[in-house]
Design an enzyme around this catalytic site. Sequence first.
Site, mmCIF file in Angstrom:
data_model
loop_
_atom_site.group_PDB
_atom_site.id
_atom_site.type_symbol
_atom_site.label_atom_id
_atom_site.label_comp_id
_atom_site.label_asym_id
_atom_site.label_seq_id
_atom_site.Cartn_x
_atom_site.Cartn_y
_atom_site.Cartn_z
ATOM 1 N N LYS A 107 0.807 -1.220 0.000
ATOM 2 C CA LYS A 107 0.000 0.000 0.000
ATOM 3 C C LYS A 107 0.840 1.270 0.000
ATOM 4 O O LYS A 107 0.415 2.315 -0.471
ATOM 5 C CB LYS A 107 -0.946 0.008 1.207
ATOM 6 C CG LYS A 107 -2.118 -0.951 1.040
ATOM 7 C CD LYS A 107 -3.184 -0.684 2.089
ATOM 8 C CE LYS A 107 -4.439 -1.488 1.811
ATOM 9 N NZ LYS A 107 -4.275 -2.922 2.144
ATOM 10 N N GLU A 129 -9.699 7.682 3.650
ATOM 11 C CA GLU A 129 -10.582 6.867 4.469
ATOM 12 C C GLU A 129 -9.926 5.507 4.594
ATOM 13 O O GLU A 129 -9.110 5.108 3.766
ATOM 14 C CB GLU A 129 -11.972 6.804 3.851
ATOM 15 C CG GLU A 129 -12.294 5.612 3.032
ATOM 16 C CD GLU A 129 -11.543 5.563 1.717
ATOM 17 O OE1 GLU A 129 -10.922 4.513 1.486
ATOM 18 O OE2 GLU A 129 -11.563 6.524 0.942
ATOM 19 N N SER A 395 1.715 -9.804 -0.707
ATOM 20 C CA SER A 395 1.378 -8.375 -0.637
ATOM 21 C C SER A 395 1.754 -7.709 0.682
ATOM 22 O O SER A 395 1.990 -6.513 0.729
ATOM 23 C CB SER A 395 -0.115 -8.195 -0.901
ATOM 24 O OG SER A 395 -0.881 -9.009 -0.027
HETATM 25 C C1 LIG Z 1 -5.055 -3.928 1.699
HETATM 26 C C2 LIG Z 1 -4.342 -5.181 1.452
HETATM 27 C C3 LIG Z 1 -4.712 -6.041 0.386
HETATM 28 C C4 LIG Z 1 -5.908 -5.827 -0.477
HETATM 29 O O1 LIG Z 1 -5.890 -4.680 -1.260
HETATM 30 P P1 LIG Z 1 -5.672 -4.707 -2.818
HETATM 31 O O2 LIG Z 1 -6.016 -3.333 -3.244
HETATM 32 O O3 LIG Z 1 -6.598 -5.738 -3.395
HETATM 33 O O4 LIG Z 1 -4.270 -5.053 -3.059
HETATM 34 C C5 LIG Z 1 -3.932 -7.163 0.163
HETATM 35 N N1 LIG Z 1 -2.876 -7.458 0.948
HETATM 36 C C6 LIG Z 1 -2.499 -6.664 1.969
HETATM 37 C C7 LIG Z 1 -1.319 -7.052 2.782
HETATM 38 C C8 LIG Z 1 -3.221 -5.510 2.257
HETATM 39 O O5 LIG Z 1 -2.852 -4.733 3.287
#
Ligand SMILES: *Cc1c(COP(=O)(O)O)cnc(C)c1O
Length: 418
Positions: A107, A129, A395
């Site tokens: 993010k 938000e 992610s």
């Molecule tokens: C917020 C988040 C997601 C989901 O958000 P996307 O916009 O679909 O990427 C996925 N993995 C993590 C670690 C997150 O914090």
Amino acid sequence: MDFELTAEQRRSLLEQLLTDRLPDVQGRFGPYGGCYAPETLMPALKRLAVVAREQLDDPSFQAELNVELTQWVGRPTALTYARALSLRWGTSVWLKREDLAHTGAHKINNALGQALLARRMGAKRVIAETGAGQHGVATAAACARVGIPCRVYMGAVDVERQAPNVDRMQQLGAEVIPVESGDATLRAAIDEAFRDWVGDPEQGYYLLGSAVGPHPYPWLVRELQKVIGREARGQMLSLAGRLPDAVFACVGGGSNAIGLFHPFLGDAEVELVGVEAGGRGSGLGQNSATLVTGTPGILHGSLSLLLQDEHGQVQETHSISAGLDYSGVGPEHALLKGIGRVRYESATDVEALDALRECCAAEGILPALESAHALAGARRWAAERRDGVILIGLSGRGDKDMPTLSRLLHADEDEVVT
Ligand SMILES: *Cc1c(COP(=O)(O)O)cnc(C)c1O
């Protein structure tokens, strides 16, 4: 609404994606996307679309962004060969480590890029938000670094549930506003943040956290997250000596997935798989598998697939991972599904937990519960097709999920209640 595409339309739309002609000037990704926002916001969105394009094309913006991505975010993030998982699954597994990025997830790539953009646009304050608080934390950190005050709207229920993230945001200098109206969760927070921006479109910059919302956000967020796939593609070529057979990413709003997938769209031999939250099962309200089971509709400013009943009422969702718990999804994913370039499937809470534990024990990496869905999808693929080479988008890291994981550690598996 029904958007069945002919074979010729599918080919043409993929070609347009590959040559950077989508979204079009109206922000459309084929039948999806667009800009459905209150009249009062249209001038601000139009200005953002123009200025963001100019800035992203400007070498001095890219240079400034790159310095920050390198020195502050810690890019490029590692590509890790998962030796033990590879042995267990009978296929070579590579992990793209966004968990190693500053603040612990992908993010930050987007939050930093947009904060820099806000500063260049002369904004005096950033409005955001957040649901679970991860985007709020990334935004608070980026705004502190860039030197712009930041206000984060958060549903009162979420403020309660995510107290540590609220403290983190405040520690980073953000003002957190609990929203008591409506359902007092993410949906109410989005309404309130938009209201704030409508009242101050010149001085305020609205910093959106995923590849969703009205044009230009789905495009802008994708451009800022593409760095994940660009790096991973190069790292696969240099470390594995080839492109992967398949690439996996979890999909909430869709930002880490679109960022990882996009640079591979033109590699026809690379299979792309998005994994959504299958939650407790296939019943409406039991999951957040928007692309797998959703239908076309408008939510939060764009036309995409969403989870709704036959009257168009948006449905409650469930996932063990807060970051995937959203009833909409970015319009570019709806298009990629429509043209058949990306396959979308889901993994349940239990499958994700299982994959998380396996990754911890085998690799010494605690992934986020969101990322564990990508691992679960990849594991399923490997069970059917041995001897492949796959790339998984990790992610984020799972430290934030420890309260949930601790609870489960001391409870019975079947009582997975989140
Ligand atoms: C917020 C988040 C997601 C989901 O958000 P996307 O916009 O679909 O990427 C996925 N993995 C993590 C670690 C997150 O914090």
